[in-house]
Design an enzyme around this catalytic site. Structure first.
Site, short mmCIF file in Angstrom:
data_model
loop_
_atom_site.label_atom_id
_atom_site.label_comp_id
_atom_site.label_asym_id
_atom_site.label_seq_id
_atom_site.Cartn_x
_atom_site.Cartn_y
_atom_site.Cartn_z
N PRO A 13 -2.11 -9.55 -4.27
CA PRO A 13 -1.41 -8.17 -4.81
C PRO A 13 -0.63 -7.64 -3.53
O PRO A 13 -0.99 -7.72 -2.46
CB PRO A 13 -2.52 -7.04 -4.94
CG PRO A 13 -3.72 -8.06 -5.27
CD PRO A 13 -3.60 -9.26 -4.35
N GLY A 14 0.62 -7.16 -4.04
CA GLY A 14 1.47 -6.55 -3.14
C GLY A 14 2.40 -7.20 -2.04
O GLY A 14 2.99 -6.79 -1.19
N GLY A 48 4.87 -9.15 -2.80
CA GLY A 48 6.17 -9.14 -3.44
C GLY A 48 6.44 -10.08 -4.45
O GLY A 48 7.80 -10.49 -4.60
N GLU A 108 -21.55 5.45 15.48
CA GLU A 108 -20.28 5.01 15.60
C GLU A 108 -20.47 4.15 17.00
O GLU A 108 -19.79 3.15 17.35
CB GLU A 108 -19.02 5.90 15.59
CG GLU A 108 -18.97 6.53 14.28
CD GLU A 108 -18.62 5.63 13.09
OE1 GLU A 108 -18.25 4.24 13.36
OE2 GLU A 108 -19.15 5.91 11.92
P1 ADP Z 1 3.40 -8.19 -6.21
O1 ADP Z 1 3.86 -8.13 -7.55
O2 ADP Z 1 3.16 -9.39 -5.49
O3 ADP Z 1 1.81 -7.36 -6.36
P2 ADP Z 1 5.41 -6.49 -5.59
O4 ADP Z 1 6.53 -7.28 -5.94
O5 ADP Z 1 5.11 -5.34 -6.74
O6 ADP Z 1 4.21 -7.18 -5.18
O7 ADP Z 1 5.68 -5.55 -4.40
C1 ADP Z 1 5.35 -4.09 -4.06
C2 ADP Z 1 6.25 -3.61 -3.04
O8 ADP Z 1 5.95 -3.76 -1.78
C3 ADP Z 1 7.67 -3.78 -3.42
O9 ADP Z 1 8.20 -2.94 -4.12
C4 ADP Z 1 8.27 -3.66 -2.16
O10 ADP Z 1 8.73 -2.24 -1.85
C5 ADP Z 1 7.10 -3.92 -1.17
N1 ADP Z 1 7.30 -5.47 -0.54
C6 ADP Z 1 6.27 -6.30 -0.66
N2 ADP Z 1 6.59 -7.57 -0.22
C7 ADP Z 1 7.81 -7.21 0.33
C8 ADP Z 1 8.67 -8.07 1.40
N3 ADP Z 1 8.59 -9.31 1.53
N4 ADP Z 1 9.62 -7.21 1.90
C9 ADP Z 1 10.05 -5.79 1.46
N5 ADP Z 1 9.23 -5.30 0.81
C10 ADP Z 1 8.08 -5.99 0.26
ZN ZN Z 2 -21.31 2.18 10.21
#
Ligand code: ADP
Ligand code: ZN
Ligand code: MG
Length: 622
Positions: free
Chosen positions: A213-214, A216, A434
């Site tokens: 996830p996240g 791009g 810690e």
């Molecule tokens: P996924 O669909 O893989 O979960 P997203 O395409 O929704 O991820 O990405 C979420 C956000 O993260 C994007 O809107 C962007 O702002 C940022 N992001 C993720 N990867 C990149 C990348 N390679 N370059 C720039 N921004 C990115």
């Molecule tokens: Zn701990």
């Protein structure tokens, strides 16, 4: 954070207004139904029979009377007083032409249709039309607003992009060079289909984007559309399977029909694992809807003629659970893997997201990239945003290094909760805890460097000891994991050493949880057990969804061995942590004192305190 364009806000006033509207619709529908029913279907208490049957029975003398009204017949049987049967005939021929012998039965032509109350007739004729018009009007109007779900459930809720405003291109995406290269090809297919067809190349129908996830994926898909300058229909897998049974399949049909009309274009199915899970693993029922939707996707993809020039992109972070039928040639036969960004890419992503923000000169994005191993693009963009928020709240007009650092920490472990009050006793316990983590992590050779230790509560924890992996690592060895296990237990063991075995606290709960998870992962998934070395007992997650039919793929004896292995890993880790802390008690005290004094101790100071810490031979693995 993931941006989901044009998503109607699911809560609040809007929702209740929509519910209200839906209720109105349903009431209206019922009303129309009732009117139409009473206007047209009155004779339905009469049993309907075939007209040929009527002719035969009438000529046999079994009927008393036939009332004819246009094409409708009402029949009174010989021994009855009122009509009990009904039938239908061609209204253009007379009943004698149809073969009824008038000597055997009385035929009465009903002319009341022409007479009667003109206004009532008019009302019955016009009312349904009127009502339907009203409903249509409301429907149209609300369809212009944001998708009224009750009435458009068979329609795909695909959103069309293509306007300049939210256009994304490859330039907006940092890193992911290989993925971009792969997708460059798709862009070419869309732009110059002829070029490929002329040499007999089959244009791929489906491309699957796979990655955590996240990273791009959604963005990349949109960038393909942006680069090729084609429309982009986006729908999320979970939207196929909403509300009503049978909706998913019809949405798929609708979506593909729309796309074909707009070819060349891209259909993007986000989170396809929501519909694309392996079929046939359910216990019947329940999953029919999903399967139908999936089947429809397969049918539509197979149905593309050559040259339809619609390419389906799909994204998932769970490629392992997808139905193999999806991955066959002619469907999603291309796969593009997108990984978490490495250090260079992280820096590039940070630069993109800080580009439009006023950044102080001394901010070191390279250093931030270095310590944010494991962060996704979305995390990094989140850090940039948090940093701007923190700077704004401090009334600065530039984002400083401090803002960036606290934004990173906030995103990585959660916000500081300074307001949470700890008693002195608890503070001391946390400090020991810690310090225990820090010492074990510092001393064991294959653990990572201590980055920071703090006893300020953050997120859900009392304090944090922070380790930074020196470089991006793809693989981990058994000895590394064993050192990590030991340092996870370091907190609990420090408590045990200082306060006695029965006075340890719940503060270590989540540490123990994580340690148990890691130990199980080692034994079950990585073949890192002692007896079970090089054997994995992984159960397909795709099958595990149906807990009821989930069966372990190993015997009870093996399950017992696994449990023993896990136990021995954790026991060994605790033993090593105990040895390390006991041989460095003086350092433990020092670090605890420092923590009570400063609450947060940075890497250099930790290293200073732990400089001559001893690595006892008994704790060594080799
Ligand atoms: P996924 O669909 O893989 O979960 P997203 O395409 O929704 O991820 O990405 C979420 C956000 O993260 C994007 O809107 C962007 O702002 C940022 N992001 C993720 N990867 C990149 C990348 N390679 N370059 C720039 N921004 C990115
Ligand atoms: Zn701990
Ligand atoms: Mg996404």
């Amino acid at each position: 954070m993931e941006k989901k364009p044009f998503r109607p806000n699911p809560n609040g006033a809007k929702n209740s207004r929509r519910n209200f509207k839906n209720a109105g619709f349903i009431a209206l529908l019922i009303l129309i139904g009732a009117v139409i029913f009473s206007a047209t279907n009155q004779p339905s208490q009469l049993r309907k029979i075939d007209f040929s049957e009527v002719v035969t029975q009438a000529n046999a003398g079994n009927y008393k009377k036939i009332s004819v009204s246009g094409g409708d017949l009402e029949i009174t049987e010989k021994d009855k007083d009122t009509a009990t049967l009904r039938s239908q005939k061609d209204p253009n021929s007379s009943i004698t032409e149809d073969g009824v012998d008038l000597s055997k039965v009385a035929v009465e032509y009903d002319t009341s249709a022409e007479g009667g109350n003109v206004w009532a007739q008019l009302g019955i004729a016009i009312l349904p039309v009127l009502l339907i018009s009203v409903v249509l009007f409301i429907m149209l109007r609300s369809a212009q607003g944001q998708g009224n779900q009750a009435m458009s459930f068979g329609k795909s809720k695909a959103r069309l992009y293509g306007n300049e405003k939210d256009k994304v291109t490859f330039k907006d995406i940092a890193g992911s060079d290989e993925a971009k290269q792969d997708l460059e090809e798709v862009v070419e297919f869309l732009k110059f289909p002829k070029k490929f067809e002329s040499v007999g190349a089959r244009i791929p129908k489906g491309v699957l984007l796979i990655g955590p996830p996240g990273t791009g994926k959604t963005m990349l898909a949109r960038a393909v559309a942006g680069e090729a300058n084609t429309p982009f229909f986006s729908i999320s897998g979970s939207e196929f399977v909403e509300m009503f049974v049978g909706v998913g399949a019809s949405r798929v049909r609708d979506l593909f029909a729309k796309a074909k009309k707009n070819a060349p274009c891209i259909i993007f199915v986000d989170e396809i694992d929501a519909v694309g899970r392996r079929r046939g693993s359910g216990m019947g029922g329940g999953h029919d809807e999903r399967e139908q939707t999936l089947n429809q996707i397969l049918v539509e993809m197979d149905g593309f003629e050559q040259g339809a020039n619609v390419i389906v992109l799909a994204a998932t972070n769970r490629a392992d659970v997808l139905d193999p039928a999806l991955l066959r040639p002619g469907r999603f036969d291309r796969r593009v893997n997108i990984g978490l960004p490495d250090r260079k890419d992280r820096e590039a992503i940070l630069k993109i997201h800080f580009a439009k923000k006023p950044l102080a000169k001394n901010v070191d994005l390279d250093a931030l990239a270095a310590k944010s191993a494991g962060s996704s693009g979305a995390d990094l963009s989140n850090i940039a945003n948090e940093a701007a928020i923190i700077a704004a709240r401090a009334n600065r007009n530039e984002i400083t290094q401090i803002d960036v650092t606290s934004a990173f920490e906030k995103v990585a472990i959660g916000p500081e909760r300074k307001s949470k009050i700890m008693s002195d006793k608890e503070k001391e316990l946390t400090a020991y805890h810690e310090a225990g983590h820090a010492i074990v992590g510092h001393v064991l050779p294959d653990s990572d460097m201590v980055h920071k230790v703090t006893i300020i509560p953050r997120g859900g924890t009392g304090g944090v000891t922070w380790f930074i992996p020196p470089e991006d690592k793809s693989y981990h060895s058994i000895i590394e994991y064993k050192d990590v296990l030991a340092r996870m237990l370091g907190g609990r063991i420090a408590e045990e050493i200082k306060y006695g075995i029965d006075r340890v606290t719940t503060g270590a709960g989540s540490d123990l949880q994580k340690a148990a998870e890691l130990a199980r992962e080692m034994v079950i998934n990585q073949g890192m057990g002692e007896k079970l070395r090089n054997q994995v007992f992984h159960v397909e997650e795709g099958m595990m969804i149906e807990r009821m039919v989930h069966e372990r793929q190993y015997s009870d004896e093996t399950a017992k061995v696994i449990d023993d292995e896990v136990e021995s890993l954790v026991t060994e880790a605790a033993r090593r942590a105990r040895i390390v802390i006991k041989s460095n008690l003086e350092k433990l005290e020092k670090l605890k004192e420092k923590l009570l004094e400063k609450e947060t101790v940075e890497a250099e100071e930790v290293l200073e305190i732990l400089k001559n810490a001893k690595m006892p031979k008994e704790a060594a693995l080799y």
